[in-house]
Design a protein around this motif. Structure first.
Motif, PDB file in Angstrom:
ATOM      1  N   LEU A 145       0.848  -1.015   0.068  1.00  0.00           N
ATOM      2  CA  LEU A 145      -0.058   0.103   0.186  1.00  0.00           C
ATOM      3  C   LEU A 145       0.771   1.195   0.021  1.00  0.00           C
ATOM      4  N   VAL A 146       0.700   2.091  -1.205  1.00  0.00           N
ATOM      5  CA  VAL A 146       1.772   3.251  -1.320  1.00  0.00           C
ATOM      6  C   VAL A 146       0.891   4.432  -1.049  1.00  0.00           C
ATOM      7  N   SER A 147       1.652   5.147   0.037  1.00  0.00           N
ATOM      8  CA  SER A 147       0.736   6.457   0.456  1.00  0.00           C
ATOM      9  C   SER A 147       0.920   7.614  -0.661  1.00  0.00           C
ATOM     10  N   ILE A 148      -0.015   8.178  -1.230  1.00  0.00           N
ATOM     11  CA  ILE A 148      -0.223   9.332  -1.925  1.00  0.00           C
ATOM     12  C   ILE A 148      -0.124  10.473  -1.190  1.00  0.00           C
ATOM     13  N   ASP A 149       0.102  10.512   0.049  1.00  0.00           N
ATOM     14  CA  ASP A 149       0.307  11.754   0.808  1.00  0.00           C
ATOM     15  C   ASP A 149       1.416  11.642   1.702  1.00  0.00           C
ATOM     16  N   PRO A 150       2.556  11.609   1.190  1.00  0.00           N
ATOM     17  CA  PRO A 150       3.844  11.370   1.874  1.00  0.00           C
ATOM     18  C   PRO A 150       4.362  12.306   3.087  1.00  0.00           C
ATOM     19  N   LYS A 151       3.381  13.389   3.084  1.00  0.00           N
ATOM     20  CA  LYS A 151       3.875  14.345   4.257  1.00  0.00           C
ATOM     21  C   LYS A 151       3.152  14.030   5.517  1.00  0.00           C
ATOM     22  N   ILE A 152       1.922  13.663   5.331  1.00  0.00           N
ATOM     23  CA  ILE A 152       1.140  13.176   6.617  1.00  0.00           C
ATOM     24  C   ILE A 152       1.308  11.616   6.614  1.00  0.00           C
ATOM     25  N   ASP A 153       1.528  10.752   5.943  1.00  0.00           N
ATOM     26  CA  ASP A 153       1.777   9.511   6.194  1.00  0.00           C
ATOM     27  C   ASP A 153       3.362   8.971   6.588  1.00  0.00           C
ATOM     28  N   THR A 154       3.687   9.456   7.665  1.00  0.00           N
ATOM     29  CA  THR A 154       4.945   8.811   7.965  1.00  0.00           C
ATOM     30  C   THR A 154       4.799   7.247   8.605  1.00  0.00           C
ATOM     31  N   PRO A 155       6.135   6.711   8.430  1.00  0.00           N
ATOM     32  CA  PRO A 155       6.140   5.410   8.744  1.00  0.00           C
ATOM     33  C   PRO A 155       5.245   5.067  10.062  1.00  0.00           C
ATOM     34  N   GLU A 156       5.520   5.945  11.202  1.00  0.00           N
ATOM     35  CA  GLU A 156       4.719   5.447  12.486  1.00  0.00           C
ATOM     36  C   GLU A 156       3.134   5.607  12.149  1.00  0.00           C
ATOM     37  N   ARG A 157       2.563   6.472  11.307  1.00  0.00           N
ATOM     38  CA  ARG A 157       1.512   6.706  10.985  1.00  0.00           C
ATOM     39  C   ARG A 157       0.764   5.304  10.175  1.00  0.00           C
ATOM     40  N   LEU A 158       1.521   5.095   9.256  1.00  0.00           N
ATOM     41  CA  LEU A 158       1.344   3.821   8.443  1.00  0.00           C
ATOM     42  C   LEU A 158       1.436   2.454   9.355  1.00  0.00           C
TER      43      LEU A 158
END
Lengths: 242, 259
Positions: A145-158
């Motif tokens: 699952l690739v995040s299209i929102d790299p600013k918000i979706d940090t590794p922690e959040r993912l």
């Protein structure tokens, strides 16, 4: 003088690296071209050089050679997504390139975790597909699952998102890129997306299946659609390996 | 010896900067806020100051690029980054067909190739918003979209066949000093894939803005601007590896100091 000796190779190295990776090119040239009549007048007959078909006189077309299958493990074909050299962060905080996923069948989708509308359904579609795959095949499979929102979706959040959605197993991988690597990746997948507000994106709902060499095999478009074909594609790919 | 080595490095760095990041042939575009056809929720977008190439990239310039970076030559480019028509008006890796003019805009290039070209010069492709911002100007006004003559002129270009074979710099330059935004070729934009209007949009995109039926055209902020409408439609139907006869590009560069 000693310094010069060290500095020169370093300088050279920097210049090579900074020149847009221009020397990563030579895979293409060693293909042996095979030509075939576009109308297939003579069935699957092929010719070693360009010319015209003896039956319908049309120009012979170069064939998509199937040598990707014959490639050794070290090589990747021209159509492989492993040609993308950008760096990604996984939900575990590791830095990887897409090529590190080589050897597994990949099922990829682009989402963002703050999404309220389509993504939960897209994620559900992914889980649905996973549920239909026998456990024996899971070893050779990665759901990415690739995040299209790299600013918000940090590794922690993912990672938190993975736990929350019971997708924390070995077979699930979440990736955070940069704005430009995500854009490039989306273009490879033909995924469209647009930021429509500070937290919301509008995006295509496409699930893509890649073989272990990173070549696109199947794409499923839409939400909650019948995923039979996707599952079949995955089964075929994973069975071939085991 | 040490100092000599260091001065050598500095020289090389400076030289390299000149080589790759020259800003000749660009003009300064003063940013502003404006209402694009399809913005974020159809609201005003802000465009920062930037510099834009005066002309689209020509065949000649692209040839220099592929000489320096063989991975973008016709026979070497990998299929992931360009489809079969990539540079199909070239005889071979380094030569144009005899019918083509070196001063015509380069076409048959994919988004990946265009992006790489700009990046090698320390530039980038313009965003859709930036491109549209500069393109809404005519010779005398920065926003000419309300003028009937502006739209009529662009539409008459859309009806003219084979304009991609013309030379650069023959259309009137707009108030910013930029040529050929209209009247020559379509141009790649960095985020063309943010235009969510495709033939498939009812099925693959969650937020609908389907260009091809009436409901969506009401959302467009300017019904008059039918020409821009067509550009967005084209962008919505492109894929990044497509190489097309009438699709070229130009580069822009960020300006560091904010106003």
């Amino acid at each position: 003088m000693k310094h010069l000796k060290i500095i020169f190779p370093v300088l050279l190295l920097i210049m090579t690296l900074s020149s847009c990776n221009s020397n990563k090119s030579d895979q293409a040239s060693d293909d042996i071209a095979v030509y075939q009549c576009p109308m297939k007048c003579e069935g699957e007959k092929t010719y070693p050089e360009a010319g015209s078909c003896p039956v319908c006189k049309m120009d012979l077309q170069p064939m998509e050679t199937e040598n990707s299958k014959e490639l050794s493990d070290q090589d990747i074909s021209e159509e492989s997504i492993f040609n993308l050299t950008s760096k990604w962060h996984t939900e575990e905080g590791n830095e990887i390139q897409l090529e590190d996923l080589k050897g597994k069948t990949l099922v990829m989708v682009m989402i963002y975790t703050s999404c309220k509308a389509a993504c939960p359904r897209l994620v559900a579609d992914m889980r649905n597909i996973e549920a239909q795959i026998p456990e024996a095949n899971l070893d050779d499979l990665r759901f990415v699952l690739v995040s299209i929102d790299p600013k918000i979706d940090t590794p922690e959040r993912l990672k938190a998102f993975a736990k929350e959605n019971m997708m924390d197993g070995e077979q699930w991988t979440f990736l955070q890129g940069t704005e430009s690597s995500v854009q490039e990746f989306a273009n490879v997948l033909a995924v469209k997306y647009k930021k429509i507000s500070p937290i919301d994106f509008s995006h295509s709902n496409i699930i893509s299946v890649f073989n272990s060499q990173g070549e696109l095999i199947h794409q499923q478009e839409g939400l909650g659609v019948d995923n039979k074909e996707t599952v079949e594609a995955i089964l075929q790919l994973t069975q071939g390996q085991s | 010896m040490k100092t000599k080595a260091f001065s050598l490095i500095i020289f090389c760095c400076v030289f390299q900067t000149f080589l790759f990041a020259q800003t000749e042939g660009m003009v300064y575009i003063e940013g502003s806020r404006y209402l694009p056809l399809y913005g974020r929720d159809s609201t005003v977008v802000e465009v920062n100051d930037f510099k834009m190439d005066v002309y689209p990239v020509t065949n000649k310039e692209f040839k220099q690029f592929v000489e320096k970076f063989p991975k973008w030559q016709k026979s070497k480019v990998i299929k992931l980054f360009a489809d079969d028509s990539y540079l199909s008006n070239w005889k071979n890796d380094l030569e144009l067909k005899d019918t083509e003019n070196p001063d015509s805009p380069v076409t048959y290039v994919s988004w990946f190739a265009a992006k790489a070209y700009c990046e090698c010069q320390g530039k980038r492709l313009p965003t859709v918003d930036e491109w549209e911002y500069v393109a809404m100007a005519d010779e005398t006004t920065k926003d000419a979209r309300v003028k009937l003559s502006y739209n009529a002129k662009i539409l008459s270009w859309y009806e003219t066949p084979r304009s991609n074979e013309n030379l650069i710099g023959q259309t009137p330059k707009n108030i910013w000093g930029v040529y050929d935004l209209h009247g020559l070729v379509w141009e790649w934009t960095l985020d063309f894939n943010s235009v969510l209007i495709t033939g498939e949009s009812r099925k693959d995109v969650d937020k609908d803005s389907n260009l091809f039926c009436g409901s969506a055209s009401v959302n467009a902020t300017d019904l008059m601007n039918y020409a821009a409408f067509m550009r967005y439609a084209i962008r919505g139907s492109l894929k990044a590896k497509y190489a097309m006869k009438n699709l070229g590009f130009r580069c822009v560069q960020d300006v560091n100091e904010k106003k």
